[in-house]
Design a protein around this motif. Sequence first.
Motif, short mmCIF file in Angstrom:
data_model
loop_
_atom_site.label_atom_id
_atom_site.label_comp_id
_atom_site.label_asym_id
_atom_site.label_seq_id
_atom_site.Cartn_x
_atom_site.Cartn_y
_atom_site.Cartn_z
N ARG A 101 -3.86 9.10 4.35
CA ARG A 101 -4.37 10.30 5.01
C ARG A 101 -4.97 11.26 3.99
NH1 ARG A 101 -2.73 10.81 10.22
NH2 ARG A 101 -3.08 13.06 10.20
N VAL A 102 -6.03 11.94 4.40
CA VAL A 102 -6.77 12.83 3.50
C VAL A 102 -5.86 13.93 2.95
CG1 VAL A 102 -8.70 14.45 3.33
CG2 VAL A 102 -8.95 12.35 4.66
N GLU A 103 -5.01 14.50 3.80
CA GLU A 103 -4.16 15.59 3.36
C GLU A 103 -3.11 15.15 2.35
OE1 GLU A 103 -2.73 14.51 7.62
OE2 GLU A 103 -4.59 14.55 6.45
N HIS A 104 -2.95 13.84 2.20
CA HIS A 104 -1.98 13.31 1.24
C HIS A 104 -2.66 12.76 -0.02
CE1 HIS A 104 1.01 12.60 4.78
NE2 HIS A 104 0.97 13.86 4.38
N VAL A 105 -3.96 13.05 -0.16
CA VAL A 105 -4.70 12.59 -1.34
C VAL A 105 -5.21 13.80 -2.11
CG1 VAL A 105 -6.72 11.31 -2.16
CG2 VAL A 105 -5.42 10.45 -0.20
N GLY A 113 -6.44 13.87 8.37
CA GLY A 113 -6.30 12.66 9.16
C GLY A 113 -6.54 11.41 8.33
N PRO A 114 -6.66 10.27 8.98
CA PRO A 114 -6.84 8.99 8.27
C PRO A 114 -8.08 8.99 7.39
CG PRO A 114 -6.34 8.61 10.59
CD PRO A 114 -6.60 10.07 10.46
N VAL A 115 -7.96 8.37 6.23
CA VAL A 115 -9.08 8.30 5.31
C VAL A 115 -10.13 7.31 5.81
CG1 VAL A 115 -9.81 7.58 2.99
CG2 VAL A 115 -7.74 8.96 3.28
N PHE A 116 -9.68 6.11 6.15
CA PHE A 116 -10.62 5.06 6.53
C PHE A 116 -10.67 4.90 8.04
CE2 PHE A 116 -9.21 3.92 2.19
CZ PHE A 116 -10.45 4.07 1.56
N ARG A 117 -11.88 5.09 8.61
CA ARG A 117 -12.05 5.11 10.06
C ARG A 117 -13.25 4.27 10.47
NH1 ARG A 117 -11.22 11.57 11.33
NH2 ARG A 117 -9.74 12.02 9.65
N ILE A 145 -17.84 8.99 13.98
CA ILE A 145 -16.66 8.58 13.20
C ILE A 145 -15.41 8.76 14.06
CG2 ILE A 145 -15.32 8.99 11.11
CD1 ILE A 145 -17.86 10.14 9.86
N SER A 146 -14.62 7.72 14.16
CA SER A 146 -13.41 7.76 14.97
C SER A 146 -12.39 8.74 14.42
CB SER A 146 -12.78 6.36 15.04
OG SER A 146 -11.53 6.39 15.69
N GLU A 147 -11.61 9.34 15.30
CA GLU A 147 -10.52 10.21 14.87
C GLU A 147 -9.34 9.39 14.35
OE1 GLU A 147 -10.37 13.53 14.71
OE2 GLU A 147 -12.47 13.62 15.30
N ALA A 148 -9.22 8.16 14.84
CA ALA A 148 -8.11 7.29 14.44
C ALA A 148 -8.49 6.47 13.21
CB ALA A 148 -7.73 6.36 15.58
N GLY A 149 -7.48 6.02 12.49
CA GLY A 149 -7.73 5.20 11.32
C GLY A 149 -8.09 3.77 11.70
N LEU A 150 -8.69 3.05 10.78
CA LEU A 150 -8.97 1.63 10.99
C LEU A 150 -7.66 0.90 11.29
CD1 LEU A 150 -11.48 0.68 8.14
CD2 LEU A 150 -11.95 0.72 10.59
N HIS A 151 -7.69 0.02 12.28
CA HIS A 151 -6.51 -0.78 12.57
C HIS A 151 -6.34 -1.83 11.49
CE1 HIS A 151 -3.79 -3.57 14.64
NE2 HIS A 151 -3.44 -2.54 15.39
N ILE A 152 -5.12 -2.15 11.15
CA ILE A 152 -4.84 -3.12 10.10
C ILE A 152 -5.55 -4.44 10.37
CG2 ILE A 152 -2.68 -3.71 11.26
CD1 ILE A 152 -3.43 -4.01 7.50
N ASN A 153 -5.64 -4.84 11.64
CA ASN A 153 -6.27 -6.12 11.98
C ASN A 153 -7.78 -6.11 11.80
OD1 ASN A 153 -3.75 -7.15 12.63
ND2 ASN A 153 -3.97 -6.74 14.81
#
Length: 316
Positions: A159-163, A215-219, A227-235
């Motif tokens: 997450r961006v706020e954790h970087v 929010g999530p870094v990679f979307r 750009i999605s609000e949610a992060g990329l799914h692991i799959n």
Amino acid sequence: MSTVEIYARAATRENTRRSYRSALQHFEAEWGGLLPASPDTVARYLAEHAKTLSISTLQQRLAALADWHHTHGFADPTKSQIVRKVMKGIRALHPAQQKQARPIQLEQVGQIAHWLDEAIAAAALVGRKPEQLRYTRDRALLLLGFWRGFRGDELARLRVEHVNAVSGQGMTCFLSQSKGDRESRGKTFKAPALRALCPVDAYLAWIALAGITDGPVFRAVDRWGNISEAGLHINSLVPVLRTLFHNAGIALAHQYSSHSLRRGFANWATSNGWDLKTLMEYVGWQDAHSAMRYMDAADPFATMRAAHGQAGATVL
């Protein structure tokens, strides 16, 4: 859901909960097993699927059954002698070499990054913002994943706020939960600022272009550049990386996955003199066995082979 249930649920990662639900669905609904299960029932379940399911899948099914019994206060049938013997017999009669992702080499990382640089510049020149966004994201994903040795789920949950990233100095990435963090205490990882193939500058370029502040870094980025609000799914990480590698001209792109970045970094580090303890601390492995699974053994004949080659001998 009570407060206690909320905290108890948070103790297990969503990916683990999802895989356990699938395993229990297979045991109950598809195979017809009953819970709580007896040791003999579990042993029969293993025996009937020994030829169709891999050993790692069978182990995952046992973990799900064990978790269900522990959660509901029943004795764990997976620890019984008969179940242990059946699993040992399955390993003996159905040996299987563990599949591992192909490790990416630093030279290949450079090749992909160079291709991305050209693709980003070309997209920006003609105003194709969706492509510019995706290629810039993929460059950050590639370089941070490699130099930080992150697993796919760690990249997906970043997450961006954790970087905290500063160009020319480095970056820190805090993960509130990871596979090796069994107590969920959270851990901070550092990544270096480099003159070339810099993960810090790649990350900063991505969040600046995308305008992401939290929010999530990679979307995901759709065809219109949204750009999605949610992060990329692991799959979705594996298809993204394989498509990227293929487009950049990497041979056998289908053999790579998100683990290729982690394995590639581990091999690069050991070939550059890192000892096992230093590598474990940097990547976050808790035991040597976990680390060794990601590292290719050094070729003991490499020096001799090179010497023969220089002498003009034929090397088989």
